[in-house]
Every structure is written in C-alpha cells, then in structure tokens.
Design a protein around this motif. Structure first.
Motif, short mmCIF file in Angstrom:
data_model
loop_
_atom_site.label_atom_id
_atom_site.label_comp_id
_atom_site.label_asym_id
_atom_site.label_seq_id
_atom_site.Cartn_x
_atom_site.Cartn_y
_atom_site.Cartn_z
N ARG A 1 60.22 37.08 20.11
CA ARG A 1 61.28 36.54 20.96
C ARG A 1 62.64 36.67 20.30
O ARG A 1 63.64 36.94 20.96
N ALA A 2 62.65 36.52 18.98
CA ALA A 2 63.91 36.70 18.26
C ALA A 2 64.38 38.15 18.38
O ALA A 2 65.57 38.41 18.58
N ILE A 3 63.44 39.09 18.26
CA ILE A 3 63.80 40.52 18.37
C ILE A 3 64.38 40.80 19.75
O ILE A 3 65.41 41.46 19.88
N VAL A 4 63.71 40.29 20.79
CA VAL A 4 64.19 40.52 22.15
C VAL A 4 65.61 39.99 22.30
O VAL A 4 66.51 40.63 22.83
N LEU B 1 68.62 48.49 15.15
CA LEU B 1 68.54 47.03 15.11
C LEU B 1 68.66 46.51 13.69
O LEU B 1 69.40 45.56 13.43
N VAL B 2 67.94 47.14 12.76
CA VAL B 2 67.92 46.59 11.41
C VAL B 2 69.24 46.78 10.67
O VAL B 2 69.44 46.24 9.60
N LYS C 1 70.49 41.13 9.95
CA LYS C 1 70.57 40.81 8.52
C LYS C 1 70.60 39.30 8.32
O LYS C 1 69.97 38.78 7.41
N LYS C 2 71.33 38.62 9.19
CA LYS C 2 71.40 37.18 9.06
C LYS C 2 70.02 36.55 9.33
O LYS C 2 69.59 35.64 8.63
N TYR C 3 69.34 37.06 10.35
CA TYR C 3 68.02 36.53 10.69
C TYR C 3 67.07 36.67 9.51
O TYR C 3 66.38 35.72 9.13
#
Lengths: 321, 158, 518
Positions: free
Chosen positions: A45-48, A272-273, A279-281
């Motif tokens: 869910r975080a990725i989405v 994305l990366v 990076k913060k995540y």
C-alpha cells in the motif's frame, strides 16, 4: 516513381508492426501474501501511494491479499495467471524459506518471473537493558557456560532468527534454547518481562525500547554497520564469522510474460527507488535499498535458496525440494 | 413432536462409526509425526491422544446407542420431518458455490434462490425467477454499488 | 492492593489524570474529531453486522484514507470502527444465528435462542448496554492504571498463558449439555480442527490434506458461519410446515430489556468487563478467547447453569461485554509499551508507524495528545454507539417479519459474501458449505456445537503454551506451580472443574437421604 516508393513505404509502415513498448492499459493487481495489515500488505500500500504521489504511474493499482502458508497460496495464484502482464506480486524471503519445507506448496518463487529486488531488512540482536550482556560475545560466553539455559524469543523454526541462531551456535560452539512465539508482540513482551534473554529482530521494532532505556542492541547481523546504529558493531567485527542471511522484499510476476513488460516494471521501480519519498520511507523503516533487476534477482534468489538449504540441513529440518 | 425411533438411533450408531473412523485416521496420521521433541511433546503428541480419545468416545456412543430402548413419540398434525428437504437444499447450495467461479456471484445466487423457491416452496416458475432476480438485484445494489465489496465475477462482469 | 497502586503513584496520578482527561476531551470533542469518530463508529457497526470481514481487515483497508489526516483523528476513527464492529457483530448473531465476527460466536448460543422466544429486542438491547458498560470500564481502566497494568501484563509468559487457556478449557465442563460423552467428543473434534495447519515448533504440517490453503489452519469465522448459520437454515427447512420461527414481540415494552433483565445481568456486566479487559491486555489472546471465558465464568457461577444455551440473557451480556472491554485492554500495552494486545492493536501499531510515530514506553510522555485524545474519544465513541444502537433495536427486530422463504436464501447469500470477504477464497466458501451439513447432522444427533468451537479456539493456544513452557523449563512440569500467577489460575481451574462433580455428589446424597427417609 517517387509516388510508388511513397506508397510502398506507407504500406510497409502499416504492415510491419511497430514494436510498442508495454504500458498498462487496465487496473493492475499487486498480490501480497499477508492479510490486510501485515508487513507485505502495508509495504504494497505504501508503494502504491508513493507511485501515485510522484506521478510515476497512472493506472489504478489494487492490493489483493492472498494469505496462506507464508506465500504458498499467493505464489500459486500468481503462477496461475500465466502471461498476464497486469498482475505483479510482492515477495519476501519468508516465501523462499517456507517453500523449502512445505510440500503443500504447489508453486514456488522459482516458477515465477523475477522482476526487481527492492529492499533488505536487516536483523539485530537485542537484550533487555538490565542484563549484563553488552555485546554478542558476552552473550555467547554466557551461553557456553550454561548450555541450554539461556532463551531466545523467536518465531517459527524456519524463520531467519532461528537460522542465525544455528549459524552462530555452529560457529562458536555455544548453545541456547529457542522458544517459538508466533507474534512479534509476544516476543517483545517476553523479553521485556524478563522471561527470555535474547531476541533477533528488525531494528525498527526495537529502537523505541532502546531509546526508552529498556533494551540494548548488542550486534548488527549485517555485513556493514547500520547507518542508523553507527555504534553497534556487526557480528563479524565481534569475531563471529557467519554467512549473512538476508530478509529481502521485491517484486515478481507471473510466468511467461513478454520481456518488454518486465522491462517496463524494472524501469518503473527503478525510477521509484530514486525518489525522495522512497528514500525517506526506507530510512524511516530502517530498511536498506538494494535494487536488482530481473536477471540479477534470479541469480540472487538462487544463491539464497542454496544457502538456506544448507542451513536447514544443519538444523535437521527436512527440506522437501 | 418429532418421531424419534430406530432411525435416530441408527443415526447415532452411524455417526459413532464415522467418528471412530476419523479417530483412526487421526491416530494413523499422528504416528507419522514425532511424538516427542526436545523437552516435551512433539507435533505428534496431541494428535495421537486426540485420536485415542475420539476412538474411545465414539465407541462408547455406539454402545450406548445400541443399548438404548427405542422411544416413540406422537406425531402431531400434518407436520412431518423430511430430511430430504434439507439435504436437497444443501446440494443446491453446494452447486451454487461450485458455479461461482464460472458464473460469478450474482448469477449463481439468482439461480440458487430461484431453484430453492421453486423446489422447496413449490411456487410457480415466474415467482421463483422473480424472487431470484429480485434478491440478486438487492444484493447488487447494496454490495457492489454502495459498498464495493469484491465478489467472484463471471460473464458480463457480474 | 492499595499499597501496590500507591507505589505506582496511581492515587497521585489520578488528580493529574483528571486534568489530562479534560485535555483529552478538548481534543475528542473538537468538531473534526467528533465527525470522524461518528464516521468510524457508524462504519464499524455496518462492518460488524456484515458477517465475515472483521474490524481488523476493515481498519487495514481504510488505512490509506487516513494518511491525509492528523494521527489523533485517524486513530479516533479507526478505533471507532473497531468497537463499532463489536456492537454491530451481535446483531446478526442474535437475529439470524450468523456470527458477525469471531468474538460474536458465543453470542449466538443464547442470543439466537432469545430471538426464537420472541425476545430479540431485549437481547439486542442488553448487548448494547453491556458493551457500553464494559467499554466504559475499559476506558477507565486504561486511563487510571495503564502503566501498572501493563507491567502486570508483562508478567505473563507461556506458563501463565497455559493456565489461562486451561481455565478456558475447563469451561467445557460447563458447556456440557445432556450428554457428557457427546460434549467431550465435540470438544475433541474441535481441538483437532484447531490444530490443522503448520506446527509452529517443527514446521511440519498436520492434517493439511495436501492443500496449501490449509497451511495456516481453518479460519474460525468460516467454520462458525457454516456450523451456525448454514446449519440453522438446513434444520429449519426440514419441516414442511412453516414454523412459527420468530414471534415478533408485541408492544414497545418487549422491545428493550426490562428492569428484571438488568438486575439479572449485574454479575455479567462485571464479569464481561473484567475478563475482556484483562484478556485483551495479553498479546496473543483476544476478544474471541475473552468472550468464551466470560461466558464460561457466567455459567459456572449462575444459579441456573443448565438453562444456558436456551436463551438466558446473562449469556448474552457477559460475552458481549467482554468483546468490548477488550478494546480498552488491548490499548493498555499498545500505548504504554508499544506492544499490541490483540490483532487490531497490531494494525494500529503499523498505522502509528506510518504516521511517523513510534509507540513505545515514551509515547505518553512525548505525545500526550495521542493517549488522552484516544481515551476521551473512547468515552465519546461508546456513548455514540449506545445512542446509535438502542433506537435501532426495534428496527432490526422488525427484520424478523420477513417471511422465512424469502429470508433463508438471503441468509445463504450473506453467508457466502461474508466468508468470501475474509480471504477472497472460494475454498473457504466450500468449507463453509461442508461445515453447514456437518452442523446439520450435529444438530440432528444432539451433538452440542458449543464445545466444538471452544475446542477450536482454545486447543491450539493450549498446546502451544504447554510446549513453550516445557521448552523454557527444559522439560520440567514444576514450572506451572513455581510461578505464582499460573499456579493461582490452575487452582481456579481445578475448582471450576470440581464444582459440577461436587454438585452432582451433593444432589445424589440428598436424593439418597430422601430415599432413606421415605
């Protein structure tokens, strides 16, 4: 004459198929092997959220939970979607572990298309703050003096914290008991309650207790020191030499998908990366980005599987494949 | 008042035999697991004893059932117990469930309902279909439109 | 006891607590928080009424919506969903014998029987009242004594868990109906169903029949919906005469619990509140276990234990209270130590992580607005739910007027949807069907279902706690008696087990005395 050439070219252009790069045209399913609220589910869910926030991706993406058997059900589901380019899934190392010991698993990660490796989740060794163990070496020495008396709060017998324990025991000759507790909450409660002596866990789950003075981290089970914990020596620095098992998270896809679809996903996650949000995540969750593309991921998975098989054999746990 | 008689007792005996069979299966499987492990019971310990307990208890039940005198009670009025109705409804339900991956929830459910109304309640075909479609529609409005609940879908995305 | 509390500064803290509570109310009553509290409780009630997906799943799915809210607001809403679901879960249990979620299964036992007797209204009403009382107790407990309670909860290690589960299992003695043999057999089968899956200690699979879906075991709600809801319909369909299934109560005074009902439930209110709260504090033991234990205790200490299962109002009040005060209990270790007491606690923990908060021992000091805001909102939420639910009782009771031939296909439909919503698994739905026919035959042959579900819920934790304890003690059984808490709980269980034997002995003796006098 030019007219003819022109017409020929137009016909050629219409007839020769232009190699169109893959782009999703309908909603995409992202399969996770945990129940809603579990680690993989939240990660997905975080990725989405991150993909949509940074405008990297425009089609809707639905998180579908297929929990069961530490990934067995999810892997079968994905394997059943052969050739489907609008389905991807998240994997964790637990899936590889579990597939080695479960004969019910009809499909394993080897049957699927590897896409990318995203993060590594390190493990650290933690003890209650009022114990005399300041380093892993202290603990190992104490364990040698009282074989079997010290207790580690651990998970399933095939989980990474038990694998580490077996590797350390073999390397040092120490011996301590492993108590299986199914949830992280129970493990932390037992450690804080003084009923158990050691716990191997992801750092983000224990740093709050360290900050409050209730726990102490005595080793980082990684190759290099963790940036968030610069004062904690690694296990190798303490003289205990063991292979480092990783806890990986990455993306896989159904078998038989075209290579341009794989390239699309590699590209998307690659972008994305590199974003600030990502990076913060990763920093907040004390993970480490370790980006590998499809081919490198395939080699990585093979290497880890081989390593795991060896460790399982040491543990006396039967591997079924 | 239900008529309890030989049928009932035969049912108990049958159940006892089935359960004893289950107990034997459990015991057999348990023998394939380790009985002890380091410091205590292994994975086979509990299943072993469960098998033993289930076999013993079901045998006792068979014995008790065989020795019980047959009781008969008065049947009141036109009420009869027809287990066949229940079994038929159950088969219909399972058939409806089996159809879910092919026809999706709404169509399977409409068919299931219509058949039940037709066969169990002996209403006319029109009424049965009306009720089937009506309830399926009601579910559709509440579940898909209002709540967005994921359900197995079949042809036409239903 | 008083010295213990004094040592933890509870009395002094209460003055401070009152100020903090006012601070908390100022947060809870802020319009935005009130609004989201209402949304949460309403949504929770709806989710609870619909069988299958429980509050944990709903909270997880709605988490993304909360990313854009203030953490306190989001927490208030999510908690509202959680206890709203507990209020709502009893509705279908009582009216249709369909358990709304795992902790409402016990409510089916007496609640549905009350509905059959025309007392659906009082059942629903007492469920709301008991939930309110227990929920309020939970909040008060959380507010007043959270830190010392959390310390107490930390003293629970596997031997104490074993003793607690053993106490729960000894309730089987109280769940027996007429045939002790059948109850024990039912319970044994329940335990077997519970151990299906992967063994934690050896990673070996037990009774999975080669299916990966069974590697994690049978889902309790799937089995329950089959055994209760589907079986109920099948039994009712046997008779070709339209049974007078649900006499709809006449008159407003029969739609809510009366004074006698409230009097009967005095012990149940206390029982439910205490048991739910304490069990909720223990990680790994949640509302479902709490509801069974409080039902068992209620029956054990009742003057008419044999009436339980036929529609006794205390049999509804106790478990319904327990599954609500468990929310407060679960928050005790979560907010004081960052350890979730139950599975919703785990999701809330993850949510707090996502908002950048790290719940741990320092949370109350560093973020008092979270702790006190949540505490105050629980008061508000409980009150909202009571006001929301009580007037709905007559409305829900009218639902029973629907002719049965229309109702039962709908029951099938709701059951299918509910089970599918848990894991989107058609395998689960077929299992539900299988347990439906099993439940039917159990009813036909007078095999009680309650011991089966009890065995399923408590069997695995009991086995697990035993093996963990023996690992800790390196094989010595004395660990259970050397530790004070487990010794006390085990003693209590033995007492509970002996009571029916003593009662039987005493009644046999008095019969003999009468015979001698004659």
């Amino acid at each position: 004459m030019n007219c003819l050439i022109f017409v020929a070219l137009v016909i050629l252009a219409a007839v020769v198929p232009v190699a169109e790069a893959f782009e999703p045209t309908k909603p995409v399913e992202i399969i996770v092997h945990s129940a809603p609220g579990g680690g993989s589910d939240l990660f997905a869910r975080a990725i989405v959220e991150m993909l949509q926030k940074d405008n990297l991706y425009h089609q809707p993406m639905h998180v579908i939970n297929k929990s069961g058997g530490s990934g067995a059900v999810a892997m079968s589901y994905i394997a059943g979607k052969k050739g489907e380019t609008h389905t991807i899934g998240l994997f964790t190392s637990a899936v590889i572990f579990a597939s080695l010991t479960q004969k019910e698993a009809q499909h394993t990660i080897q049957d699927l298309t590897p896409v990318v490796h995203l993060v590594l989740e390190p493990s650290v060794a933690a003890v209650k703050a009022d114990t005399p163990y300041k380093t892993m070496k202290d603990f190992v020495e104490a364990a040698k003096k009282n074989p079997g008396q010290l207790k580690q709060a651990g998970g399933v017998v095939t989980s990474v914290d038990n694998m580490f324990r077996l590797l350390i025991q073999k390397a040092t000759g120490a011996q301590w008991t492993y108590i299986n507790l199914p949830s992280g909450a129970e493990r932390i409660a037992n450690l804080l309650g003084g009923h158990m002596d050691l716990m191997l866990e992801n750092p983000d789950k224990v740093t709050e207790y360290v900050r409050a003075g209730k726990m102490r981290i005595i080793a980082a089970l990684t190759e290099k020191r963790l940036s968030a914990l610069p004062d904690v020596p690694t296990i190798k620095e303490q003289g205990i030499s063991i292979p480092i098992l990783t806890q990986s998270r990455g993306v896989i896809a159904p078998p038989g998908i075209p290579s341009d679809a794989v390239a699309y996903w590699e590209n998307l996650f690659g972008r994305l990366v590199k974003t600030q949000t990502w990076k913060k995540y990763v920093e907040d969750n004390q993970q480490e980005t370790y980006f590998l593309k499809s081919r490198e991921l395939a080699d990585f998975l093979e290497g880890q599987t081989k390593l795991l098989r060896g460790v399982l054999k040491e543990a006396g746990v039967k591997a079924v494949r | 008042m239900i008529e309890r008689g030989k049928n009932f007792l035969q049912g108990e005996v049958l159940a006892g035999l089935l359960l004893a069979g289950l107990g034997i299966y459990i015991l057999f499987q348990a023998l394939g697991l380790e009985y002890t492990s380091d410091f205590g019971p292994g994975p086979g310990f509990l299943p072993f004893w469960l098998g033993v307990i289930i076999i013993s208890l079901s045998s006792l039940i068979i014995l008790v059932a065989l020795r019980k005198p047959v009781t008969r009670a008065i049947v009141r009025g036109a009420e009869t117990i027809q287990p066949i109705r229940s079994l038929l409804s159950w088969f219909t339900l399972m058939l409806g469930i089996a159809l879910l991956p092919w026809l999706g929830f709404y169509i399977s459910f409409a068919m299931l309902t219509a058949f039940l109304v037709l066969a169990m309640e002996r209403r006319s075909v029109t009424v049965a279909i009306a009720i089937g479609v009506g309830t399926a529609l009601g579910f559709y409005l509440i579940l898909s439109l209002a709540l967005g609940v994921p359900l197995p879908s079949g042809p036409w995305g239903l | 006891m008083s010295r213990y509390l004094q040592a933890h500064g509870v009395f002094k803290k209460n003055v401070v607590a009152f100020n903090n509570l006012l601070f908390g109310f100022s947060i809870a009553l802020a319009p935005v928080n009130l609004f989201w509290c209402f949304v949460g409780t309403f949504l929770g009630t709806v989710v609870g009424v619909l069988p299958g997906i429980g509050p944990a799943g709903t909270v997880a799915i709605l988490l993304p919506l909360t990313f854009h809210m203030q953490p306190t607001t989001a927490l208030i809403m999510l908690l509202g969903i959680y206890y709203g679901a507990k209020y709502g879960g009893s509705t279908t249990s009582i009216l249709l014998n369909i358990p709304g979620e795992s902790s409402s299964v016990v409510t089916c036992l007496d609640g549905y029987q009350m509905a059959r007797k025309g007392r659906a209204g009082p059942a629903l009403g007492i469920s709301a009242i008991a939930s309110f009382i227990a929920g309020t107790f939970g909040v008060v407990g959380l507010m007043v004594a959270a830190p010392p309670l959390a310390e107490f909860a930390l003293r629970f290690a596997p031997p104490e868990y074993f003793a607690l589960m053993f106490l729960g299992m000894s309730m089987v003695a109280y769940l027996t109906g007429e045939s002790v043999l059948k109850s024990l057999l039912s319970a044994s089968i329940g335990v077997w169903l519970g151990i299906i899956g992967t063994d934690l200690f050896s990673a070996q699979s037990r009774f999975t029949f080669g299916r990966p879906e069974l590697l994690d075991g049978l889902d309790f709600i799937v089995v329950s919906i089959g055994l209760f809801s589907i079986a109920e319909v099948l039994i009712n369909l046997e008779s070709n005469v339209k049974p007078d299934l649900f006499p709809v109560p006449k008159g407003i005074k029969n739609l809510l619990p009366n004074m006698q009902d409230l009097k009967d439930c005095r012990f149940a209110f206390v029982n439910g509140s205490l048991v739910g709260f304490f069990v909720g504090m223990l990680p790994g033991a949640g509302a479902t276990i709490a509801s069974f234990i409080s039902y068992g205790i209620e029956k054990a200490f009742s003057r008419h234990p044999e009436k339980f299962g036929t529609g006794v109002i205390e049999g509804v009040a106790a478990p319904e209270g327990a599954n609500n005060s468990d929310a407060g209990g679960a928050l005790v270790p979560l907010l004081t130590l960052g350890i979730p007491g139950s599975n919703v606690g785990a999701i809330l923990l993850a949510a707090l992580f996502l908002w950048g908060l790290r719940p741990g021992p320092l949370l109350i000091q560093e973020h008092p607005e979270i702790f006190w805001g949540v505490v105050a909102s629980m008061y508000v939420g409980n009150l909202m739910l009571l006001i929301l639910n009580l007037p709905l009782v007559p409305l829900f009771a009218q639902f029973l007027r629907v002719p049965y031939y229309l109702l039962y296909p709908v029951i099938f439909g709701i059951s299918i949807v509910g089970v599918y919503s848990v894991n989107q698994s058609l395998f689960d739905v077929s299992l539900m069907g299988v347990f439906g026919i099993i439940g039917y035959f159990m009813r036909k042959l007078d095999f009680p279902v309650a011991p089966l579900v009890l065995g399923m819920v408590l069997g695995t934790p009991l086995e697990r706690a035993l093996r963990q304890s023996l690992l800790m003690s390196q094989g010595s059984l004395t660990i259970f008696v050397k530790r004070p808490i487990s010794a006390v709980l085990l003693l209590f269980s033995i007492v509970v087990l002996l009571i029916p034997i003593l009662q039987a002995f005493r009644s046999a003796k008095s019969l003999q005395r009468e015979a001698n006098l004659a």
